[in-house]
Scaffold this active site. Sequence first.
Site, short mmCIF file in Angstrom:
data_model
loop_
_atom_site.label_atom_id
_atom_site.label_comp_id
_atom_site.label_asym_id
_atom_site.label_seq_id
_atom_site.Cartn_x
_atom_site.Cartn_y
_atom_site.Cartn_z
N THR A 1 0.83 -1.21 0.00
CA THR A 1 0.00 0.00 0.00
C THR A 1 0.86 1.25 0.00
O THR A 1 0.47 2.29 -0.54
CB THR A 1 -0.94 -0.01 1.22
OG1 THR A 1 -1.82 -1.13 1.12
CG2 THR A 1 -1.78 1.26 1.30
N TYR B 1 3.76 -12.38 5.35
CA TYR B 1 2.68 -11.79 4.55
C TYR B 1 2.33 -12.76 3.42
O TYR B 1 3.11 -12.95 2.49
CB TYR B 1 3.13 -10.44 4.01
CG TYR B 1 2.08 -9.64 3.26
CD1 TYR B 1 0.75 -10.02 3.23
CD2 TYR B 1 2.44 -8.47 2.60
CE1 TYR B 1 -0.21 -9.28 2.56
CE2 TYR B 1 1.50 -7.71 1.92
CZ TYR B 1 0.19 -8.12 1.90
OH TYR B 1 -0.75 -7.38 1.22
N LYS C 1 0.09 -12.20 8.23
CA LYS C 1 -0.91 -11.36 7.58
C LYS C 1 -1.52 -12.20 6.47
O LYS C 1 -0.85 -12.52 5.48
CB LYS C 1 -0.28 -10.09 7.02
CG LYS C 1 -1.28 -9.19 6.28
CD LYS C 1 -0.61 -7.96 5.68
CE LYS C 1 -1.63 -7.14 4.89
NZ LYS C 1 -1.02 -5.95 4.24
N ILE D 1 -4.47 -5.79 9.32
CA ILE D 1 -3.54 -4.82 8.74
C ILE D 1 -4.31 -4.20 7.59
O ILE D 1 -4.54 -4.84 6.55
CB ILE D 1 -2.22 -5.47 8.30
CG1 ILE D 1 -1.53 -6.09 9.52
CG2 ILE D 1 -1.32 -4.43 7.64
CD1 ILE D 1 -0.23 -6.81 9.20
#
Length: 310
Positions: free
Chosen positions: A48, A135, A164, A206
Amino acid sequence: MKSSLGSLITAVATPFRSDGEIDREVFERLVRYLADHGSDAVVVSGSTGESGTLTDDEKIELVRLAKSTAPSLKVISGTTTNSTKHSLELVERAERAGADGILAVTPYYNRPSQDGLVAHFSAILSSTSLPVILYDIPIRTGRKIETSTVLALLERFDNLFGLKDASQTTGQAAALLRLSGENLSLFSGDDALTLPLMSVGAVGVISVASHWAGPVFKEMIESFKSGDNLRAAKLNLVLVPSFNFQSQDFAPNPTPLKAMLEVMGFGEGICRLPLLGASKELKDQAKELLDRLVLEAKEAGVYLEERWEL
């Protein structure tokens, strides 16, 4: 786990000026805003944050800026790549810069085997004393982190803090939590699946939409933890338009986020190529969404700014 990085973690955007450079003043204001509106921690230079177009020095500078701007926030550094050697260099620099944790993404494009993932993540975990969150986002990386891989790493490394999960496989998440017990903190990596994943044992999210809906997220999470499932479900429904807005086929994340941030007074809606900046259509959608969110949140007992005086 031995420590906590919180339940609402924002994957913070990286604001850019019209000349393409990082807008440090806007970044600092944004981090302060997140600290004041529900976030327990931020991930800097994640996907992001447009990590793919940030230089190494920029990634480390963002860690330092976030730490100095909001000391109350935990700062998690998204400083890993699809190169193990490069990842180790960045993790070491992030730790020296004051990061509180590392978000380690699955190596993308080269698509290593599960044994390769074990070797890659083992190298990262061995190189740092910081808590590490793996992740798992197969849609971007082309490779899922299998349950057996996570469990193998958990057996060896005390600093494997969490996962995540952006794999959109709630059933597999539940199976992983059953096998890992209380040794792993699971975070939703998809805002829309936060509540479903919490129902099987996730500790939080998250998030992207927490940039503009942080207090609603926080109240939803706390309501669920306190056992008020009906209130949590009601707040989740308030957030549904935000889920739909934040990533669209013609404007993938973080382009809609940049539109929203411009409407809120944080920068100019600029992304670095190959991502395109915010269009007028997206900014109009963002304004409409904010107006709706304020009203629906108020009806649910959560009060947001009606004027974005930032």
